[in-house]
Enzyme design. Structure first.
Site, PDB file in Angstrom:
ATOM      1  N   LYS A  22       0.850  -1.205   0.000  1.00  0.00           N
ATOM      2  CA  LYS A  22       0.000   0.000   0.000  1.00  0.00           C
ATOM      3  C   LYS A  22       0.878   1.244   0.000  1.00  0.00           C
ATOM      4  CE  LYS A  22      -1.713   1.562   4.035  1.00  0.00           C
ATOM      5  NZ  LYS A  22      -1.398   2.954   4.354  1.00  0.00           N
ATOM      6  N   ASN A  23       1.868   1.283   0.899  1.00  0.00           N
ATOM      7  CA  ASN A  23       2.646   2.510   1.087  1.00  0.00           C
ATOM      8  C   ASN A  23       3.664   2.744  -0.017  1.00  0.00           C
ATOM      9  OD1 ASN A  23       1.093   2.981   3.279  1.00  0.00           O
ATOM     10  ND2 ASN A  23       2.649   2.451   4.793  1.00  0.00           N
ATOM     11  N   CYS A 118      -4.720  12.865  12.222  1.00  0.00           N
ATOM     12  CA  CYS A 118      -5.461  11.611  12.131  1.00  0.00           C
ATOM     13  C   CYS A 118      -5.409  10.972  13.515  1.00  0.00           C
ATOM     14  CB  CYS A 118      -4.873  10.707  11.053  1.00  0.00           C
ATOM     15  SG  CYS A 118      -3.416   9.841  11.604  1.00  0.00           S
ATOM     16  N   ARG A 123       0.562  14.729  12.882  1.00  0.00           N
ATOM     17  CA  ARG A 123       1.107  14.447  11.555  1.00  0.00           C
ATOM     18  C   ARG A 123       1.193  15.692  10.665  1.00  0.00           C
ATOM     19  NH1 ARG A 123      -1.100   8.858   9.458  1.00  0.00           N
ATOM     20  NH2 ARG A 123       0.837   8.911   8.261  1.00  0.00           N
ATOM     21  N   ASP A 308       4.572   0.509  12.042  1.00  0.00           N
ATOM     22  CA  ASP A 308       3.333  -0.067  11.496  1.00  0.00           C
ATOM     23  C   ASP A 308       3.127  -1.516  11.911  1.00  0.00           C
ATOM     24  OD1 ASP A 308       3.495   1.708   8.311  1.00  0.00           O
ATOM     25  OD2 ASP A 308       2.935   2.333  10.326  1.00  0.00           O
ATOM     26  N   ARG A 400      -8.683  -0.287   4.445  1.00  0.00           N
ATOM     27  CA  ARG A 400      -7.742   0.677   3.870  1.00  0.00           C
ATOM     28  C   ARG A 400      -6.421   0.000   3.522  1.00  0.00           C
ATOM     29  NH1 ARG A 400      -7.326   6.406   6.742  1.00  0.00           N
ATOM     30  NH2 ARG A 400      -5.891   6.488   4.996  1.00  0.00           N
TER      31      ARG A 400
HETATM   32  C1  EPZ Z   1       4.353   6.911   6.280  1.00  0.00           C
HETATM   33  O1  EPZ Z   1       3.597   7.976   6.847  1.00  0.00           O
HETATM   34  C2  EPZ Z   1       3.402   5.731   6.192  1.00  0.00           C
HETATM   35  N1  EPZ Z   1       2.278   6.072   5.330  1.00  0.00           N
HETATM   36  C3  EPZ Z   1       2.891   5.371   7.590  1.00  0.00           C
HETATM   37  O2  EPZ Z   1       2.070   4.204   7.466  1.00  0.00           O
HETATM   38  C4  EPZ Z   1       4.097   5.034   8.473  1.00  0.00           C
HETATM   39  O3  EPZ Z   1       3.651   4.754   9.784  1.00  0.00           O
HETATM   40  C5  EPZ Z   1       5.064   6.228   8.495  1.00  0.00           C
HETATM   41  O4  EPZ Z   1       5.460   6.558   7.142  1.00  0.00           O
HETATM   42  C6  EPZ Z   1       6.332   5.919   9.297  1.00  0.00           C
HETATM   43  O5  EPZ Z   1       6.981   4.815   8.760  1.00  0.00           O
HETATM   44  C7  EPZ Z   1       2.451   6.020   3.981  1.00  0.00           C
HETATM   45  O6  EPZ Z   1       3.518   5.715   3.482  1.00  0.00           O
HETATM   46  C8  EPZ Z   1       1.258   6.357   3.150  1.00  0.00           C
HETATM   47  P1  EPZ Z   1       6.495  10.219   8.399  1.00  0.00           P
HETATM   48  P2  EPZ Z   1       4.216   9.477   6.858  1.00  0.00           P
HETATM   49  O7  EPZ Z   1       6.474  11.464   7.601  1.00  0.00           O
HETATM   50  O8  EPZ Z   1       5.037   9.691   5.650  1.00  0.00           O
HETATM   51  C9  EPZ Z   1       6.513  13.546  11.776  1.00  0.00           C
HETATM   52  C10 EPZ Z   1       0.161   2.885   7.759  1.00  0.00           C
HETATM   53  O9  EPZ Z   1      -0.335   2.376   8.777  1.00  0.00           O
HETATM   54  N2  EPZ Z   1       6.447  14.507  10.657  1.00  0.00           N
HETATM   55  O10 EPZ Z   1       7.660   9.277   8.248  1.00  0.00           O
HETATM   56  O11 EPZ Z   1       3.101  10.409   7.124  1.00  0.00           O
HETATM   57  C11 EPZ Z   1       5.248  12.730  11.904  1.00  0.00           C
HETATM   58  O12 EPZ Z   1       4.283  13.428  12.670  1.00  0.00           O
HETATM   59  C12 EPZ Z   1       0.685   4.311   7.820  1.00  0.00           C
HETATM   60  O13 EPZ Z   1       0.301   2.311   6.656  1.00  0.00           O
HETATM   61  C13 EPZ Z   1       6.582  15.863  10.914  1.00  0.00           C
HETATM   62  O14 EPZ Z   1       6.747  16.268  12.067  1.00  0.00           O
HETATM   63  O15 EPZ Z   1       5.161   9.401   8.133  1.00  0.00           O
HETATM   64  C14 EPZ Z   1       5.735  11.480  12.584  1.00  0.00           C
HETATM   65  O16 EPZ Z   1       5.809  11.732  13.977  1.00  0.00           O
HETATM   66  C15 EPZ Z   1       0.454   4.960   9.175  1.00  0.00           C
HETATM   67  N3  EPZ Z   1       6.527  16.744   9.884  1.00  0.00           N
HETATM   68  C16 EPZ Z   1       7.153  11.301  12.033  1.00  0.00           C
HETATM   69  O17 EPZ Z   1       7.535  12.569  11.494  1.00  0.00           O
HETATM   70  C17 EPZ Z   1       6.354  16.333   8.594  1.00  0.00           C
HETATM   71  O18 EPZ Z   1       6.339  17.180   7.683  1.00  0.00           O
HETATM   72  C18 EPZ Z   1       7.261  10.267  10.914  1.00  0.00           C
HETATM   73  O19 EPZ Z   1       6.298  10.593   9.940  1.00  0.00           O
HETATM   74  C19 EPZ Z   1       6.212  14.946   8.339  1.00  0.00           C
HETATM   75  C20 EPZ Z   1       6.273  14.053   9.384  1.00  0.00           C
END
Ligand code: EPZ
Length: 422
Positions: A22-23, A118, A123, A308, A400
């Site tokens: 998915k990701n 969410c 996020r 995850d 999802r």
């Molecule tokens: C991706 O989300 C995945 N989703 C998530 O999977 C996964 O948990 C996550 O990466 C971490 O591995 C998809 O790929 C669609 P991040 P993403 O940016 O990109 C903070 C699932 O269950 N952050 O790596 O949104 C954020 O709040 C989903 O399949 C900022 O502060 O995750 C988090 O604490 C859930 N500012 C941390 O970084 C930003 O601009 C990591 O988030 C972006 C992120």
């Protein structure tokens, strides 16, 4: 809303096919915006999140045809007739923000709704925005939207992420492929989904190095071509289904699985006393006799233990022999499965980002509520081992990220059925 009923206590036996990730698919699909040539993705998963991304891209003017029951998607973005990603779509799926970088790189302007938070956390997308500004983007936040322009096109730049972000790495990587000059991305995410994206972009003509190392270098090109690319196997679905026999006994082979994508997770299964072996068919998992061993888990960016899979391994540790701790370092609110598992008799204490789980002999089935994608499936896993029936409500969360979970588990002997809701 549909529910799923699981009756626990049946050891599993057989094969579970693992779908495309998915990701990975959610970042590969927006790559169509980088070219006017057709991009074909094979091994695509059939999930509601993919349908949402399809709706979003079509709203921008991308033509998408689906073949082989959704497993093959061909995306053609000859000319975008809309550069606004609307809140109504974006609010349903945060990955929608991934159209920002490619749309801006290709046409020099893009307006994307801020995704909002969410269930698992606020996020924010600040890292996406500052990374694009480093490539010369001009951004204005107004009325809940990001209004981005790149007069004269994006130019190569240096991006140093203060913390690892999968989505921000993907957004800026896609944008950099068409920027004039060289882009260096430091402290980039190293997830297999990033590697898969880089492979696809390279097939399209992008010039990218270092995607698995944390420092990615991109030489911008004038245009990208189309390509045909197989979506990498879903390592999170793989880890989830590996836990099924681990939790309720038996032996299962996860077809097409590659333990190289989840090394840290497999180390924890080994520590728990679960047998894991890579075969030419996939990943073979067996639960030998006796209780699983307790352990400590800390989630980390790849190659660390994936956040995850945190909810899912917690379900396993609820019946471990001893006390385990799970430290969630990526998201601020990712223990919502804990109170639901407690309804089944689990003994879990949550303090801030750490959950302490004192293992019990056996869980008891109960009605429980799904709150987010991975929490939902951890309740299903717990139900496989629990005494009696577990009713998991709000399974739209599940759909999802998991194709027909009741069919895949039912095929290996689980007593599980989907009950259509009102
Ligand atoms: C991706 O989300 C995945 N989703 C998530 O999977 C996964 O948990 C996550 O990466 C971490 O591995 C998809 O790929 C669609 P991040 P993403 O940016 O990109 C903070 C699932 O269950 N952050 O790596 O949104 C954020 O709040 C989903 O399949 C900022 O502060 O995750 C988090 O604490 C859930 N500012 C941390 O970084 C930003 O601009 C990591 O988030 C972006 C992120």
């Amino acid at each position: 809303m549909d529910s799923i009923v699981v009756t626990g206590g049946t050891p599993l036996s057989g094969d579970i096919p693992i779908a495309g990730a998915k990701n990975a698919c959610l970042t590969l699909m927006p790559a169509t915006l980088l070219t006017d040539a057709p991009l074909t993705l094979t091994n695509a998963p059939r999930l509601s999140d993919i349908a949402t991304m399809t709706t979003l891209l079509r709203s921008l003017g991308t033509e998408i045809t689906s073949m082989q029951e959704g497993r093959v998607l061909t995306l053609s973005s000859h000319a975008l007739d809309n550069h606004v990603a609307d809140y109504d779509i974006v609010r349903k799926m945060r990955a929608s923000i991934l159209v920002l970088g490619p749309m801006l790189a290709r046409d020099g302007h893009a307006t994307v709704s801020l995704p909002g938070g969410c269930a698992i956390g606020a996020r924010p997308v600040d890292l996406h925005l500052t990374a694009l500004e480093a490539l010369g983007a001009k951004l204005e936040l107004r009325d809940g939207y990001v209004h981005a322009t790149a007069p004269g096109g994006l130019r190569g730049g240096k991006v140093t992420f203060p913390l690892v972000s999968v989505g921000a790495t993907e957004n800026v990587l896609m944008a950099a492929t068409l920027a004039k000059g060289t882009t260096v991305i430091e402290n980039a995410a190293r997830e297999p989904e990033i590697v898969d994206l880089a492979r696809c972009l390279r097939r399209m003509g992008a010039r990218i190095d270092g995607e698995a190392t944390g420092t990615i270098t991109v030489e911008g090109v004038d245009r990208l071509d189309g390509a045909t690319h197989p979506v990498v196997a879903d390592r999170i679905e793989l880890g989830t289904y590996m836990l099924a026999p681990a939790i309720c006994g038996g032996e299962v082979t996860c077809l097409g699985g590659d333990i190289g994508l989840i090394g840290a997770f497999c180390e924890k299964l080994d520590a728990a006393g679960i047998f894991v072996e890579q075969t030419d068919r996939g990943v073979h998992v067996a639960r030998r006799n006796g209780r699983v061993r307790a352990m400590d888990v800390e989630t980390r960016p790849f190659p660390g233990f994936p956040t995850d899979l945190q909810a899912q391994i917690m379900a396993l540790l609820c019946t471990a022999d001893g006390t385990s701790t799970l430290h969630e370092t990526i998201f601020e609110n990712r223990f919502m499965h804990a109170p639901e598992l407690a309804r089944m008799g689990a003994r879990i204490e949550v303090h801030g980002g750490t959950a302490t789980v004192r293992g019990v002999e056996r869980l008891k089935g109960a009605p429980v509520m799904a709150t987010d994608l991975r929490a939902s499936v951890s309740l299903i896993l717990a139900g496989l081992a629990a005494e009696g029936e577990t009713l998991v409500n709000r399974v739209y969360h599940l759909d999802r990220g998991y194709e027909h979970v009741e069919q895949k588990l039912g095929a290996v002997g689980a007593r599980i059925e989907r009950v259509s809701g009102t």
